[in-house]
Scaffold this active site. Structure first.
Site, PDB file in Angstrom:
ATOM      1  N   SER A   1     -50.241 -30.159  36.590  1.00  8.93           N
ATOM      2  CA  SER A   1     -50.223 -29.893  37.897  1.00  8.93           C
ATOM      3  C   SER A   1     -48.722 -29.889  38.673  1.00  8.93           C
ATOM      4  O   SER A   1     -48.335 -29.899  39.563  1.00  8.93           O
ATOM      5  CB  SER A   1     -50.244 -31.534  37.930  1.00  8.93           C
ATOM      6  OG  SER A   1     -51.126 -31.996  37.413  1.00  8.93           O
TER       7      SER A   1
ATOM      8  N   GLU B   1       0.715  -1.469  -0.219  1.00 11.04           N
ATOM      9  CA  GLU B   1      -0.312   0.034   0.114  1.00 11.04           C
ATOM     10  C   GLU B   1       0.427   1.107  -0.064  1.00 11.04           C
ATOM     11  O   GLU B   1      -0.044   2.817  -0.885  1.00 11.04           O
ATOM     12  CB  GLU B   1      -0.740  -0.048   0.993  1.00 11.04           C
ATOM     13  CG  GLU B   1      -1.662  -0.932   1.349  1.00 11.04           C
ATOM     14  CD  GLU B   1      -3.360  -0.879   0.078  1.00 11.04           C
ATOM     15  OE1 GLU B   1      -3.540  -0.159  -0.261  1.00 11.04           O
ATOM     16  OE2 GLU B   1      -3.203  -2.107  -0.505  1.00 11.04           O
TER      17      GLU B   1
END
Length: 816
Positions: free
Chosen positions: A469, A96
């Site tokens: 229950s 770069e």
């Protein structure tokens, strides 16, 4: 003064005008250019970089320190300069900005070359941006290509170079730059592609990453491996040209294949749990705080227990559909125009021949033969014997399955320890599991469904379901608080309750459709007999039961209908787990919590959630209730739990028409709730009780925890002061003698234990039919007398209430 000739004067003025014209033109041009530049240049304050924090990942950690989830818009992990390896710096600069340490931010030589090429092509296609320019553009500017942006970029670049060192600029750049696939910064890219931190990057890996910066998606080694390799080798050549590596190093690196070790998919552990935390963080800290500020969250989740919970729930839901024979015609590839021999399932990976298949994996039917079903799983061919297809309940397997069918192949372990392959399918039924640590309220596991990818609805926290229950212990705890004991008796005989005189009465039924006469509270609870629970509710008062439920942590709206005793109102699995933990905690209620601490990205503590306890009932009463529930797991509807040889207590729950199945139970350390059902009210199938459907999932998880020594046989519940143990005849409630048929040890608050010993008369009465026992039953003070009872409608009762809905005579709730 003599007058000049007008013609001469005109010529002179013309000459002066000619001389001044370029100056005026230049002045105008300068003013115009200056104005244009003033409109174009809008340089942000470069000093903001000192406090600039790019978006970073929020991480959620489990109790073992592992990362269980990450949330971010940009997946990024910030590094300091010393954490960036030199080889990565060299690769990036070669690719770069080779003159990075020589220029002042603008590389005039590169710009000149690029400008000539732009002029030749009449475009702005050529890039000559330095690392500093790229940083300025990424942080402060838009990516558009225009001369105005270029001008701003130049000014920003110069200012950045003035205020920051080269190493600072490079560090900011490598934390900011995009590498593709959602990875920002070199650390995220290294972890994602290679499975290790950037500090461990090799030369080929560093060159590959540096090559991605220019065009990250195009050069992706995942999408375009050949193009990625070519780009990597270009970077290696540039490194050698710049004398950053030797020719030998370049050649050796270029010969290496691209080897990726991609990070595992995020949120594989506890996705429902992590989604609950994500929603909380977004509400508490905002979207920016969650996705951009890099929060660090210490959660309460134990990854090991969570994995066992997820596996057991998936196993249990598939098992349920096999048990009831709910086979559905699978998807067929041939019918969709797909070649079964070329199909690749997203869940497949290459499986070596010597390795066992995963517990569950998609498979393609190749053929159905007399010996079984031939399947292809990725690169493997396997055969499921006909014994593995019995649950399909078909006359001929070839009628149920055909070439191209996409099925699940599951590996199960039989009772004798042998493994076998069976045909399976993804279930339609859903479920939830939640595990709470008793002494802290910490949620150690939470799974809200079969597959988070297909349904993100969290049934552990969000689903309101009738509990059946499993609600009965709240009724019996209320009775214990009123001074009754496990040895007290209640009449199990027909009862008719009328609330609205314009509608038929409610007549609760037992699951067996039979009545047993006089039962102890202990016996009635162990075998989940419905009518006694309703009678006890009427004895203590339904409003009193609601008050108890509130103290135990139930927040839902409960109305004072007697059917409440059978779980007719809706609660969440999270609430039920918290309720049962009170019994194991000697009456203390701990608020369930998913988060221990929250830190910011710098490690500063933002939030801490220590355990929060309050007394829900007294210690001795809670222990007596716990002891009653231990009887359920030893002799009652959950007796299969006894084979684990652990201190366990719990209760099954099954709702009317088998729409919901529950088991909620506790050990000395953990409480777990398991729910199974459909997202809409739908029958689970014949005999789909809590004991048959939910309990096996619960036991499978408990066994895993026992095998891992997390729960031990030596563990037991602490007995509080004021509790005594007495041998009692289970049926009659009298103190046991040698002549008693079934003797159990019951817990009592000291002073409430029975003093009368069992004799022949109580035993002879217990053998009579229920309608004859009724004549000798002595109702408790305040207990409604007779078989027909009229009650006023509860305040705030809706038009369609739970009680009238069961007025047909069918049970409001069945138990299992």
């Amino acid at each position: 003064m003599p007058c000049e000739n007008p013609a001469v004067t005109g010529r002179r003025l013309g000459a002066i005008g000619v001389l001044l014209l370029p100056v005026l033109l230049m002045t105008g041009l300068g003013i115009g250019t200056g104005y244009a530049l003033s409109r174009s240049i809008n340089v942000p304050k470069v000093s903001e970089l000192a406090t600039y924090r790019p978006d970073i990942v929020t991480e959620i950690r489990g109790t073992d320190g592992s990362i269980i989830a990450r949330f971010a818009i940009e997946r990024r992990f910030l590094l300091e300069r010393h954490q960036i390896p030199g080889i990565m710096v060299k690769a990036v600069l070669a690719a770069e900005d080779a003159r990075f340490y020589e220029h002042g931010g603008i590389d005039v030589i590169r710009i000149g070359g690029a400008a000539l090429r732009d002029l030749a092509s009449r475009s702005l296609a050529q890039g000559a941006s330095t690392v500093t320019q790229q940083l300025a553009r990424s942080v402060f500017l838009s990516p558009e290509k225009s001369f105005a942006r270029k001008i701003n970029e130049v000014f920003l670049t110069i200012e950045i170079e003035k205020q920051y060192s080269k190493d600072q600029i490079l560090t900011m750049y490598l934390n900011e730059v995009y590498f593709g696939h959602g990875n920002y910064g070199v650390e995220a890219a290294s972890r994602s592609l290679f499975g290790h931190p950037a500090l461990e990057l090799t030369l080929p890996e560093a060159a590959l990453l540096a090559g991605l910066i220019q065009r990250p998606e195009a050069y992706s080694p995942i999408r375009n491996p050949e193009l990625a390799r070519s780009r990597r080798n270009f970077v290696l050549r540039r490194m050698a040209e710049e004398k950053l590596i030797s020719e030998e190093e370049r050649r050796a690196a270029a010969e290496q294949p691209i080897t990726l070790h991609r990070a595992a998919r995020e949120s594989n552990v506890g996705p429902y749990f992590c989604e609950e935390i994500r929603q909380y963080l977004e509400k508490a800290y905002g979207e920016k705080g969650l996705y951009r500020h890099g929060l660090r969250v210490d959660s309460t989740l134990d990854p090991k227990i969570q994995l066992w919970a997820e596996e057991a729930l998936r196993w249990g839901l598939r098992r349920h559909e096999r048990r009831i024979g709910a086979f559905r015609k699978p998807r067929n590839l041939v019918a969709e125009g797909i070649d079964p021999d070329r199909y690749r399932d997203p869940d497949w990976t290459e499986i070596p021949e010597k390795d066992p298949l995963p517990p569950e994996i998609p498979a393609v039917v190749q053929a159905v033969t007399k010996s079984g079903v031939e399947l292809r799983v990725a690169n493997r061919k396997v055969t499921v014997p006909l014994s593995g297809t019995r649950w399909l309940r078909t006359e001929s397997v070839s009628k149920a399955l055909t070439r191209g069918d996409l099925v699940l192949v599951e590996t199960i372990t039989s009772d004798d320890g042998k493994q076998e392959l069976i045909i399976s399918q993804e279930p339609e039924v859903e479920g939830a599991v939640i595990i709470i640590e008793n002494g802290s309220g910490a949620v150690r596991a939470l799974t809200g469904g079969y597959d988070f990818g297909k349904s993100k609805f969290d049934r552990a926290v969000q689903a309101l379901r009738q509990v059946g229950s499993a609600f009965k212990p709240i009724v019996y705890l209320t009775a214990l608080e009123e001074g009754f004991t496990p040895a007290d008796t209640v009449l199990d005989a027909p009862i008719s309750i009328r609330i609205d005189p314009t509608k038929p009465p409610w007549q609760p039924q037992n699951y067996s459709r039979k009545f047993s006469g006089i039962l102890t509270y202990q016996d009635a609870l162990e075998h989940s007999v419905n009518v006694p629970a309703v009678r006890v509710d009427l004895l203590v008062g339904t409003r009193r039961v609601i008050e108890t439920a509130r103290r135990l942590g139930i927040r839902q709206n409960l109305l004072a209908y007697p059917s409440l005793a059978l779980g007719s109102f809706e609660v969440t699995p999270m609430e039920m787990a918290a309720v049962y933990s009170v019994f194991a905690n000697q009456g203390l209620y701990y608020t369930p919590r998913l988060i221990d601490r929250v830190f910011d990205s710098e490690g500063a503590l933002l939030e801490e959630n220590p355990p929060e306890a309050r007394e829900a009932t007294n210690a001795s009463t809670a222990y007596v209730m716990l002891s009653m529930l231990r009887g359920v797991t030893q002799r009652g509807t959950a007796a299969s739990a006894a084979k684990l040889k652990l201190a366990l207590a719990g209760k099954t729950g099954t709702t009317n028409d088998f729409t919901d199945a529950w088991f909620v139970g506790t050990s000395p350390r953990y409480t777990m709730a398991v729910w199974v059902g459909h997202d809409t009210k739908k029958n689970l199938g014949p005999k789909s009780t809590g004991g048959e459907t939910a309990l096996p999932i619960w036991l499978r998880i408990m066994k895993k925890m026992k095998d891992a020594n997390i729960i031990k046989e030596s563990d037991d519940f602490d007995v509080p002061q004021g509790v005594v143990f007495v041998p009692v005849d289970l049926r009659t409630g009298y103190r046991a003698t040698a002549s008693c048929g079934k003797v159990v040890t019951m817990a009592f608050v000291n002073g409430t234990q029975p003093t009368d010993f069992c004799g022949d008369r109580p035993h002879s009465v217990s053998t009579l039919p229920h309608y004859l026992q009724k004549a000798v039953y002595s109702p408790k003070r305040g207990e409604p007398a007779g078989a027909e009872i009229e009650l006023p409608a509860p305040q705030g009762a809706p038009a369609a209430a739970p009680t009238p809905a069961a007025a047909s005579g069918a049970p409001a709730k069945k138990t299992g």
